[in-house]
Design an enzyme around this catalytic site. Structure first.
Site, PDB file in Angstrom:
ATOM      1  N   CYS A   1     -21.463 123.116 -81.895  1.00 25.63           N
ATOM      2  CA  CYS A   1     -20.765 122.376 -80.842  1.00 25.63           C
ATOM      3  C   CYS A   1     -21.599 122.184 -79.581  1.00 25.63           C
ATOM      4  O   CYS A   1     -21.128 121.578 -78.615  1.00 25.63           O
ATOM      5  CB  CYS A   1     -19.452 123.080 -80.511  1.00 25.63           C
TER       6      CYS A   1
ATOM      7  N   HIS B   1     -16.440 123.555 -71.420  1.00 27.08           N
ATOM      8  CA  HIS B   1     -16.351 123.536 -72.887  1.00 27.08           C
ATOM      9  C   HIS B   1     -14.870 123.613 -73.265  1.00 27.08           C
ATOM     10  O   HIS B   1     -14.417 122.864 -74.121  1.00 27.08           O
ATOM     11  CB  HIS B   1     -17.152 124.695 -73.469  1.00 27.08           C
TER      12      HIS B   1
ATOM     13  N   GLU C   1     -15.466 131.601 -70.782  1.00 27.35           N
ATOM     14  CA  GLU C   1     -16.120 130.604 -69.935  1.00 27.35           C
ATOM     15  C   GLU C   1     -15.692 130.772 -68.480  1.00 27.35           C
ATOM     16  O   GLU C   1     -16.516 130.644 -67.567  1.00 27.35           O
ATOM     17  CB  GLU C   1     -15.796 129.197 -70.424  1.00 27.35           C
TER      18      GLU C   1
ATOM     19  N   LYS D   1     -10.627 118.282 -73.573  1.00 25.81           N
ATOM     20  CA  LYS D   1     -10.315 118.439 -74.992  1.00 25.81           C
ATOM     21  C   LYS D   1      -8.806 118.399 -75.265  1.00 25.81           C
ATOM     22  O   LYS D   1      -8.390 118.215 -76.412  1.00 25.81           O
ATOM     23  CB  LYS D   1     -10.931 119.729 -75.527  1.00 25.81           C
TER      24      LYS D   1
ATOM     25  N   HIS E   1     -11.464 118.572 -79.919  1.00 24.33           N
ATOM     26  CA  HIS E   1     -12.829 119.102 -79.900  1.00 24.33           C
ATOM     27  C   HIS E   1     -13.643 118.334 -80.934  1.00 24.33           C
ATOM     28  O   HIS E   1     -13.425 118.468 -82.143  1.00 24.33           O
ATOM     29  CB  HIS E   1     -12.796 120.589 -80.231  1.00 24.33           C
TER      30      HIS E   1
ATOM     31  N   PHE F   1     -20.883 127.858 -82.371  1.00 25.91           N
ATOM     32  CA  PHE F   1     -20.980 128.956 -83.314  1.00 25.91           C
ATOM     33  C   PHE F   1     -22.447 129.315 -83.527  1.00 25.91           C
ATOM     34  O   PHE F   1     -23.339 128.459 -83.474  1.00 25.91           O
ATOM     35  CB  PHE F   1     -20.359 128.569 -84.655  1.00 25.91           C
TER      36      PHE F   1
END
Length: 409
Positions: A163, A303, A314, A333, A338, A397
């Site tokens: 991502c 994010h 975050e 998002k 996402h 990830f």
């Protein structure tokens, strides 16, 4: 050192087939999340996603070429077409083509075609696999098809960093221009993984929201009720260019890329650490300060995935970095889901347009703010404000992190 600026942008997502309509819907707080229509979800625990609607691949490809490409490539070509037109690069000399490169980005690539041809192989035998299968699924084929379409003969690179791919692609394009391997780069992030194995795989990890009865409310970054992300699809493209070159041709300059940072958590394959995102943001900020010592970040496009772990983590990283001068922050998002490897490119375009228009997009569905997420996330309604600098974050990830900073010129 060369200065690198953005002179063209394009975007397609669940709320629109172009940058202007989709950005307006994002700022209006509209949700693009709904029931999945791309396949039958009757037996799936997750039945919702943010699909791109009414997209016609024939708008960018011939009938023959459509058969050779996965949907993520088709979406990426649409965003690239808008960005190239926006930058007014429809006609290029041979020399210009040789100095114009591409960085494509995706987290997974042609997953629907991988799934489809795997089933064909198992059910009908290897001889029935499509000869176009491999070219349709490779991430770098997004750059390949685009370079052929526009005759771009500069570096043709790809980022496949989950991502964070779209954000890392911006950094790679910057480095390519500064190292004088090209004077213009097209960054394209695209993803379309809304297919049985994509939804099923993320659902098996318990990463996705299961609020099937309330799709529009399912993606709720920083809210206490958040239960996972909603998968989106889409693409964005940005034309990056040497500042002197842009000035010479009287190009419209949207922003200057003044900082980027990259880091690894070295912690866990899917669970984030505070240290990794913090170091990525700090590296971006330190780089920006070398040419802009008094820089002040006005807005962070987070994010902000709507997962319990990311949003809390975050928030803590932002607080640690900015101390008592924390910028306004929001996650878009909630509106478009996402988009995995495309997210960084899409959110970079959103950040640049926010700076252009002086408006901070809202974090929608933020009704009961998590006690551990205690910042101003511009809840539910957009906010008019002059924005001179923006930061955009992407974490993936494998513990891979990226952060970019743009400023107005």
């Amino acid at each position: 050192m060369k200065r690198v600026v953005v002179t063209g942008i394009g975007m397609i997502n669940a709320l629109g087939l172009d940058k202007e309509s989709s950005f307006k819907a994002i700022c209006d707080g509209v949700s693009g999340v709904g029931k999945i229509t791309l396949f039958d979800t009757s037996d799936f625990s997750v039945q919702i996603a943010a699909e791109v609607k009414n997209f016609d691949p024939l708008s960018v490809l011939s009938v023959k070429e459509v058969k050779k490409t996965d949907r993520f490539i088709q979406l990426g070509l649409a965003a690239a077409k808008e960005a190239i037109n926006d930058a007014k690069f429809n006609e290029l000399t041979e020399e210009e083509k040789e100095n114009f490169g591409i960085v494509s980005a995706a987290g997974i690539g042609g997953l629907p075609n991988i799934e489809k041809n795997s089933n064909v192989c198992l059910q009908k035998g290897a001889s029935k696999i499509s000869p176009f299968f491999i070219p349709s699924a490779l991430v770098n084929m997004l750059g390949g098809f685009t370079s052929i379409e526009y005759g771009l003969k500069g570096p043709n690179l790809s980022c496949v960093t989950a991502c964070a791919a779209g954000t890392h692609a911006l950094g790679e394009a910057y480095k390519t221009i500064v190292c004088e391997q090209a004077n213009r780069m097209l960054v394209i992030g695209a993803e379309s993984a809304i297919c049985p194995v994509g939804i099923g795989g993320f659902a098996a990890m318990k990463a996705l929201s299961t609020k099937n009865d309330n799709p529009e409310l399912a993606s709720s970054p920083f809210d206490a009720s958040r239960d996972g992300f909603v998968m989106g699809e889409g693409a964005a493209a940005l034309v990056l260019e040497d500042y002197e070159s842009a000035k010479q041709r009287n190009a419209t300059i949207y922003a200057e890329l003044i900082g980027f940072g990259e880091s690894a958590d070295a912690h866990h394959i899917t669970s984030p650490s505070l240290d990794g995102p913090l170091r990525a943001m700090k590296k971006a900020l330190d780089m920006a300060k070398k040419t802009n010592p008094d820089i002040k970040i006005d807005y962070i496009n987070a994010h902000g995935t709507s997962t319990p772990a990311n949003d809390k983590n975050e928030t803590a990283a932002v607080k640690e970095l900015f101390k008592d001068n924390i910028p306004l922050m929001s996650s878009t998002k909630g509106q478009i889901g996402h988009c995995l490897g495309a997210a960084g490119a899409i959110e970079a375009v959103i950040s640049i347009m926010a700076m252009r228009d002086g408006i901070i997009p809202p974090t929608i569905n933020l009704r009961n703010q998590d006690a551990d997420c205690d910042l101003d996330y511009v809840a539910n309604s957009a906010r008019k404000q002059e924005i001179n600098t923006v930061m955009s974050n992407s974490f993936g990830f494998g513990g891979t992190n990226g952060s970019v900073i743009f400023k107005r010129i």
